[in-house]
Motif scaffolding. Structure first.
Motif, PDB file in Angstrom:
ATOM      1  N   VAL A  91       5.612 -50.932  11.379  1.00 51.06           N
ATOM      2  CA  VAL A  91       4.779 -50.234  10.402  1.00 51.06           C
ATOM      3  C   VAL A  91       5.661 -49.346   9.529  1.00 51.06           C
ATOM      4  CG1 VAL A  91       2.882 -48.594  10.100  1.00 51.06           C
ATOM      5  CG2 VAL A  91       2.797 -50.270  11.958  1.00 51.06           C
ATOM      6  N   LEU A  92       5.524 -49.507   8.210  1.00 47.92           N
ATOM      7  CA  LEU A  92       6.245 -48.672   7.246  1.00 47.92           C
ATOM      8  C   LEU A  92       5.354 -47.563   6.703  1.00 47.92           C
ATOM      9  CD1 LEU A  92       8.090 -51.450   5.217  1.00 47.92           C
ATOM     10  CD2 LEU A  92       8.994 -50.062   7.083  1.00 47.92           C
ATOM     11  N   GLU A  93       4.101 -47.913   6.373  1.00 52.74           N
ATOM     12  CA  GLU A  93       3.104 -46.946   5.934  1.00 52.74           C
ATOM     13  C   GLU A  93       1.895 -47.109   6.842  1.00 52.74           C
ATOM     14  OE1 GLU A  93       2.142 -47.744   1.851  1.00 52.74           O
ATOM     15  OE2 GLU A  93       4.238 -47.604   1.213  1.00 52.74           O
ATOM     16  N   GLU A  94       1.213 -46.020   7.152  1.00 54.05           N
ATOM     17  CA  GLU A  94       0.084 -46.065   8.082  1.00 54.05           C
ATOM     18  C   GLU A  94      -0.846 -47.237   7.780  1.00 54.05           C
ATOM     19  OE1 GLU A  94      -3.862 -43.459   8.733  1.00 54.05           O
ATOM     20  OE2 GLU A  94      -1.975 -42.362   9.037  1.00 54.05           O
ATOM     21  N   VAL A  95      -1.172 -47.991   8.829  1.00 56.91           N
ATOM     22  CA  VAL A  95      -2.042 -49.155   8.705  1.00 56.91           C
ATOM     23  C   VAL A  95      -3.400 -48.818   9.294  1.00 56.91           C
ATOM     24  CG1 VAL A  95      -2.411 -51.546   9.427  1.00 56.91           C
ATOM     25  CG2 VAL A  95      -0.112 -50.779   8.835  1.00 56.91           C
ATOM     26  N   ASP A  96      -4.444 -49.025   8.512  1.00 59.75           N
ATOM     27  CA  ASP A  96      -5.811 -48.875   9.008  1.00 59.75           C
ATOM     28  C   ASP A  96      -6.648 -50.011   8.417  1.00 59.75           C
ATOM     29  OD1 ASP A  96      -6.346 -48.117   6.376  1.00 59.75           O
ATOM     30  OD2 ASP A  96      -6.378 -45.977   6.843  1.00 59.75           O
ATOM     31  N   ALA A  97      -7.945 -49.829   8.351  1.00 64.55           N
ATOM     32  CA  ALA A  97      -8.835 -50.893   7.869  1.00 64.55           C
ATOM     33  C   ALA A  97      -8.716 -51.134   6.369  1.00 64.55           C
ATOM     34  CB  ALA A  97     -10.277 -50.558   8.214  1.00 64.55           C
ATOM     35  N   ASP A  98      -8.204 -50.149   5.616  1.00 58.90           N
ATOM     36  CA  ASP A  98      -8.201 -50.235   4.164  1.00 58.90           C
ATOM     37  C   ASP A  98      -6.835 -50.419   3.516  1.00 58.90           C
ATOM     38  OD1 ASP A  98     -11.001 -49.820   4.086  1.00 58.90           O
ATOM     39  OD2 ASP A  98     -10.648 -47.681   4.391  1.00 58.90           O
ATOM     40  N   ARG A  99      -5.793 -49.989   4.204  1.00 57.02           N
ATOM     41  CA  ARG A  99      -4.464 -50.042   3.579  1.00 57.02           C
ATOM     42  C   ARG A  99      -3.386 -50.036   4.643  1.00 57.02           C
ATOM     43  NH1 ARG A  99      -2.500 -44.930   3.995  1.00 57.02           N
ATOM     44  NH2 ARG A  99      -4.056 -43.344   4.415  1.00 57.02           N
ATOM     45  N   GLY A 100      -2.164 -50.254   4.186  1.00 58.99           N
ATOM     46  CA  GLY A 100      -1.019 -50.187   5.085  1.00 58.99           C
ATOM     47  C   GLY A 100       0.078 -51.137   4.646  1.00 58.99           C
ATOM     48  N   MET A 101       1.277 -50.908   5.187  1.00 58.88           N
ATOM     49  CA  MET A 101       2.422 -51.735   4.856  1.00 58.88           C
ATOM     50  C   MET A 101       3.265 -51.897   6.113  1.00 58.88           C
ATOM     51  SD  MET A 101       3.886 -53.256   2.205  1.00 58.88           S
ATOM     52  CE  MET A 101       3.200 -52.424   0.791  1.00 58.88           C
ATOM     53  N   ILE A 102       3.689 -53.144   6.361  1.00 56.56           N
ATOM     54  CA  ILE A 102       4.554 -53.418   7.501  1.00 56.56           C
ATOM     55  C   ILE A 102       5.760 -54.220   7.026  1.00 56.56           C
ATOM     56  CG2 ILE A 102       2.660 -53.376   9.171  1.00 56.56           C
ATOM     57  CD1 ILE A 102       2.828 -56.457   9.242  1.00 56.56           C
ATOM     58  N   LYS A 103       6.760 -54.276   7.902  1.00 52.07           N
ATOM     59  CA  LYS A 103       7.965 -55.056   7.620  1.00 52.07           C
ATOM     60  C   LYS A 103       8.065 -56.144   8.670  1.00 52.07           C
ATOM     61  CE  LYS A 103      12.831 -54.365   6.588  1.00 52.07           C
ATOM     62  NZ  LYS A 103      13.898 -53.363   6.494  1.00 52.07           N
ATOM     63  N   ILE A 104       8.142 -57.399   8.198  1.00 54.32           N
ATOM     64  CA  ILE A 104       8.280 -58.549   9.089  1.00 54.32           C
ATOM     65  C   ILE A 104       9.545 -59.290   8.657  1.00 54.32           C
ATOM     66  CG2 ILE A 104       7.236 -60.681   9.936  1.00 54.32           C
ATOM     67  CD1 ILE A 104       4.550 -59.611   8.821  1.00 54.32           C
ATOM     68  N   ASP A 105      10.538 -59.342   9.527  1.00 52.96           N
ATOM     69  CA  ASP A 105      11.789 -60.059   9.223  1.00 52.96           C
ATOM     70  C   ASP A 105      12.330 -59.699   7.846  1.00 52.96           C
ATOM     71  OD1 ASP A 105      11.733 -61.349  11.678  1.00 52.96           O
ATOM     72  OD2 ASP A 105      10.587 -63.039  10.881  1.00 52.96           O
ATOM     73  N   SER A 106      12.495 -58.443   7.570  1.00 51.72           N
ATOM     74  CA  SER A 106      13.046 -57.891   6.324  1.00 51.72           C
ATOM     75  C   SER A 106      12.160 -58.112   5.098  1.00 51.72           C
ATOM     76  CB  SER A 106      14.466 -58.420   6.054  1.00 51.72           C
ATOM     77  OG  SER A 106      14.433 -59.763   5.617  1.00 51.72           O
ATOM     78  N   GLU A 107      10.916 -58.553   5.285  1.00 48.26           N
ATOM     79  CA  GLU A 107       9.961 -58.682   4.175  1.00 48.26           C
ATOM     80  C   GLU A 107       8.851 -57.661   4.358  1.00 48.26           C
ATOM     81  OE1 GLU A 107       8.424 -62.631   4.066  1.00 48.26           O
ATOM     82  OE2 GLU A 107      10.305 -63.498   3.378  1.00 48.26           O
ATOM     83  N   MET A 108       8.443 -57.053   3.256  1.00 49.35           N
ATOM     84  CA  MET A 108       7.348 -56.091   3.311  1.00 49.35           C
ATOM     85  C   MET A 108       6.037 -56.817   3.038  1.00 49.35           C
ATOM     86  SD  MET A 108       9.169 -52.717   1.642  1.00 49.35           S
ATOM     87  CE  MET A 108       7.792 -52.388   0.680  1.00 49.35           C
ATOM     88  N   TRP A 109       5.019 -56.525   3.855  1.00 53.56           N
ATOM     89  CA  TRP A 109       3.697 -57.145   3.741  1.00 53.56           C
ATOM     90  C   TRP A 109       2.619 -56.077   3.760  1.00 53.56           C
ATOM     91  CZ3 TRP A 109       1.995 -62.294   3.610  1.00 53.56           C
ATOM     92  CH2 TRP A 109       3.018 -63.243   3.633  1.00 53.56           C
TER      93      TRP A 109
END
Length: 146
Positions: A91-109
């Motif tokens: 998790v890069l930015e807090e993830v909830d039901a409405d928003r968020g950002m994660i990093k998977i294998d050097s890609e941001m999703w």
């Protein structure tokens, strides 16, 4: 001329349905148009239409359907977005039901929590359950080494 109009109409219909069914009948109509151009009577044209349509469905459609199934069903190695299902992310930015950002294998999703009630804070590990469009649906990664 009727067979050519029918073939075009069926091909256009296939563009809207994407089932790979109408295109088989379109091929049959084109074959019947060929028979008509060679001077065959209406009964022969109908038989050609039925034979070509039936043979193309029996021979070609199973191949198309087999390639359209997900890799997990066929035993193939998943590629593209399908390969992300089950992947680990951070998790890069807090993830909830409405928003968020994660990093998977050097890609941001973009990411959303699976049930909408959970929140994941930056640094937490999550697992991708599925991908909808450009958004990963995630859940807490209870087994980070698996």
């Amino acid at each position: 001329m009727l067979w050519i109009v029918l073939a075009i109409a069926l091909a256009i219909g296939e563009a809207f349905t994407v089932t790979f069914l109408l295109i088989m009948f379109s091929a049959g109509a084109l074959a019947a148009a060929g028979a008509a151009a060679l001077g065959a009577d209406m009964l022969v044209q109908v038989i050609v239409f039925a034979l070509v349509s039936g043979l193309s469905m029996a021979a070609i459609r199973p191949i198309i359907v087999r390639h359209a199934r997900p890799a997990l069903e066929t035993g193939d190695t998943p590629i593209g977005v399908e390969a992300l299902e089950g992947a680990h992310g951070t998790v890069l930015e807090e993830v909830d039901a409405d928003r968020g950002m994660i990093k998977i294998d050097s890609e941001m999703w973009q990411a959303r929590s699976f049930d909408g009630n959970e929140k994941y804070l930056p640094g937490e590990r999550v697992r991708v359950l599925r991908v909808r469009g450009a958004t990963a649906i995630v859940w807490r990664d209870d087994m980070p080494n698996v």
